[in-house]
Design a protein around this motif. Structure first.
Motif, PDB file in Angstrom:
ATOM      1  N   UNK A  68      43.221  37.179  48.726  1.00  0.00           N
ATOM      2  CA  UNK A  68      43.339  36.415  49.957  1.00  0.00           C
ATOM      3  C   UNK A  68      42.299  35.310  49.964  1.00  0.00           C
ATOM      4  N   UNK A  69      42.743  34.097  50.292  1.00  0.00           N
ATOM      5  CA  UNK A  69      41.837  32.953  50.321  1.00  0.00           C
ATOM      6  C   UNK A  69      41.864  32.316  51.703  1.00  0.00           C
ATOM      7  N   UNK A  70      40.746  31.732  52.072  1.00  0.00           N
ATOM      8  CA  UNK A  70      40.690  31.035  53.355  1.00  0.00           C
ATOM      9  C   UNK A  70      40.856  29.537  53.173  1.00  0.00           C
ATOM     10  N   UNK A 106      39.820  26.676  34.083  1.00  0.00           N
ATOM     11  CA  UNK A 106      38.921  27.196  35.111  1.00  0.00           C
ATOM     12  C   UNK A 106      38.255  26.062  35.894  1.00  0.00           C
ATOM     13  N   UNK A 107      38.048  24.937  35.247  1.00  0.00           N
ATOM     14  CA  UNK A 107      37.365  23.817  35.898  1.00  0.00           C
ATOM     15  C   UNK A 107      38.165  23.222  37.047  1.00  0.00           C
ATOM     16  N   UNK A 108      39.451  23.531  37.129  1.00  0.00           N
ATOM     17  CA  UNK A 108      40.295  22.958  38.180  1.00  0.00           C
ATOM     18  C   UNK A 108      40.227  23.749  39.489  1.00  0.00           C
ATOM     19  N   UNK A 109      39.545  24.854  39.498  1.00  0.00           N
ATOM     20  CA  UNK A 109      39.517  25.716  40.686  1.00  0.00           C
ATOM     21  C   UNK A 109      38.150  25.664  41.347  1.00  0.00           C
ATOM     22  N   UNK A 110      38.178  25.549  42.667  1.00  0.00           N
ATOM     23  CA  UNK A 110      36.961  25.365  43.436  1.00  0.00           C
ATOM     24  C   UNK A 110      36.387  26.690  43.912  1.00  0.00           C
ATOM     25  N   UNK A 111      37.265  27.586  44.337  1.00  0.00           N
ATOM     26  CA  UNK A 111      36.841  28.815  45.001  1.00  0.00           C
ATOM     27  C   UNK A 111      37.176  30.016  44.121  1.00  0.00           C
ATOM     28  N   UNK A 112      36.210  30.915  43.994  1.00  0.00           N
ATOM     29  CA  UNK A 112      36.371  32.077  43.133  1.00  0.00           C
ATOM     30  C   UNK A 112      35.978  33.348  43.876  1.00  0.00           C
ATOM     31  N   UNK A 113      36.693  34.423  43.556  1.00  0.00           N
ATOM     32  CA  UNK A 113      36.327  35.719  44.082  1.00  0.00           C
ATOM     33  C   UNK A 113      35.302  36.400  43.196  1.00  0.00           C
ATOM     34  N   UNK A 114      34.868  37.586  43.618  1.00  0.00           N
ATOM     35  CA  UNK A 114      33.843  38.330  42.890  1.00  0.00           C
ATOM     36  C   UNK A 114      34.404  39.051  41.668  1.00  0.00           C
ATOM     37  N   UNK A 115      35.717  39.262  41.658  1.00  0.00           N
ATOM     38  CA  UNK A 115      36.334  39.956  40.535  1.00  0.00           C
ATOM     39  C   UNK A 115      36.585  41.417  40.849  1.00  0.00           C
ATOM     40  N   UNK A 116      37.607  41.952  40.207  1.00  0.00           N
ATOM     41  CA  UNK A 116      37.932  43.367  40.354  1.00  0.00           C
ATOM     42  C   UNK A 116      38.219  43.934  38.963  1.00  0.00           C
ATOM     43  N   UNK A 117      37.708  45.136  38.706  1.00  0.00           N
ATOM     44  CA  UNK A 117      37.813  45.717  37.373  1.00  0.00           C
ATOM     45  C   UNK A 117      39.164  46.397  37.186  1.00  0.00           C
ATOM     46  N   UNK A 118      39.783  46.113  36.062  1.00  0.00           N
ATOM     47  CA  UNK A 118      41.011  46.801  35.641  1.00  0.00           C
ATOM     48  C   UNK A 118      40.721  47.462  34.304  1.00  0.00           C
ATOM     49  N   UNK A 119      40.892  48.767  34.241  1.00  0.00           N
ATOM     50  CA  UNK A 119      40.653  49.518  33.012  1.00  0.00           C
ATOM     51  C   UNK A 119      41.919  50.279  32.652  1.00  0.00           C
ATOM     52  N   UNK A 147      32.950  26.441  53.445  1.00  0.00           N
ATOM     53  CA  UNK A 147      33.175  27.014  52.127  1.00  0.00           C
ATOM     54  C   UNK A 147      34.239  28.100  52.249  1.00  0.00           C
ATOM     55  N   UNK A 148      35.340  27.921  51.505  1.00  0.00           N
ATOM     56  CA  UNK A 148      36.413  28.911  51.561  1.00  0.00           C
ATOM     57  C   UNK A 148      35.988  30.185  50.853  1.00  0.00           C
ATOM     58  N   UNK A 149      36.596  31.269  51.261  1.00  0.00           N
ATOM     59  CA  UNK A 149      36.313  32.556  50.649  1.00  0.00           C
ATOM     60  C   UNK A 149      37.546  33.056  49.920  1.00  0.00           C
ATOM     61  N   UNK A 150      37.305  33.789  48.842  1.00  0.00           N
ATOM     62  CA  UNK A 150      38.381  34.399  48.071  1.00  0.00           C
ATOM     63  C   UNK A 150      38.019  35.866  47.873  1.00  0.00           C
ATOM     64  N   UNK A 151      38.918  36.757  48.245  1.00  0.00           N
ATOM     65  CA  UNK A 151      38.637  38.188  48.173  1.00  0.00           C
ATOM     66  C   UNK A 151      39.765  38.892  47.430  1.00  0.00           C
ATOM     67  N   UNK A 199      53.323  33.448  54.508  1.00  0.00           N
ATOM     68  CA  UNK A 199      52.691  33.117  55.784  1.00  0.00           C
ATOM     69  C   UNK A 199      51.210  32.762  55.668  1.00  0.00           C
ATOM     70  N   UNK A 200      50.593  33.076  54.533  1.00  0.00           N
ATOM     71  CA  UNK A 200      49.160  32.817  54.414  1.00  0.00           C
ATOM     72  C   UNK A 200      48.810  32.645  52.937  1.00  0.00           C
ATOM     73  N   UNK A 201      47.655  32.038  52.653  1.00  0.00           N
ATOM     74  CA  UNK A 201      47.252  31.794  51.265  1.00  0.00           C
ATOM     75  C   UNK A 201      46.788  33.075  50.574  1.00  0.00           C
ATOM     76  N   UNK A 202      47.758  33.886  50.206  1.00  0.00           N
ATOM     77  CA  UNK A 202      47.508  35.158  49.544  1.00  0.00           C
ATOM     78  C   UNK A 202      48.465  35.287  48.372  1.00  0.00           C
TER      79      UNK A 202
END
Length: 126
Positions: free
Chosen positions: A23-25, A110-123, A1-5, A75-78
């Motif tokens: 960054x995704x793995x 959204x249905x086309x994406x497999x891996x999701x991050x936790x989210x980050x708040x922008x205010x 399972x890939x990770x997204x951060x 150089x990397x999936x970022x």
């Protein structure tokens, strides 16, 4: 399972700037793309921007075009989302996604994406 951060959210005044990173793995091949979506309280999640590895294509929602720029690390999936001229209506939780959308016309779904991050708040304060 890939990770997204994701990282880089925060509080900024209207007119200011923020830069988000993701960054995704997952392995970038074929129709690989990474995208940003956002969700404000009481609203549905909406597409913000996407970077398609094939052809290095970038795609934006009309509401952010000219203000936001998505780019990638070669150089990397970022991916990075540079957000300038921020407005209070940009306030939301921003989530990064990675996957293999079946072509450019499906990058905003959204249905086309497999891996999701936790989210980050922008205010953005007025």
């Amino acid at each position: 399972q890939a990770q997204v951060v994701e990282s880089g959210g925060g509080l900024v005044q209207a007119g200011g700037s923020l830069r988000l990173s993701c960054a995704a793995s997952a392995r970038p091949f074929g129709e690989y793309a990474m995208a940003w979506f956002r969700q404000a309280p009481g609203k549905e999640r909406e597409f913000v921007a996407a970077f398609r590895w094939r052809g290095a294509g970038t795609f934006y929602a009309e509401s952010v075009k000219g203000r936001f720029t998505i780019s990638r690390d070669n150089d990397k999936p970022t991916v990075f989302l540079q957000m300038n001229s921020l407005k209070p209506e940009d306030t939301a939780t921003y989530s990064c996604a990675a996957g293999y959308p079946a072509g450019p016309t499906r990058l905003r779904l959204t249905s086309e994406y497999i891996y999701w991050g936790q989210g980050t708040q922008v205010t953005v304060s007025s």
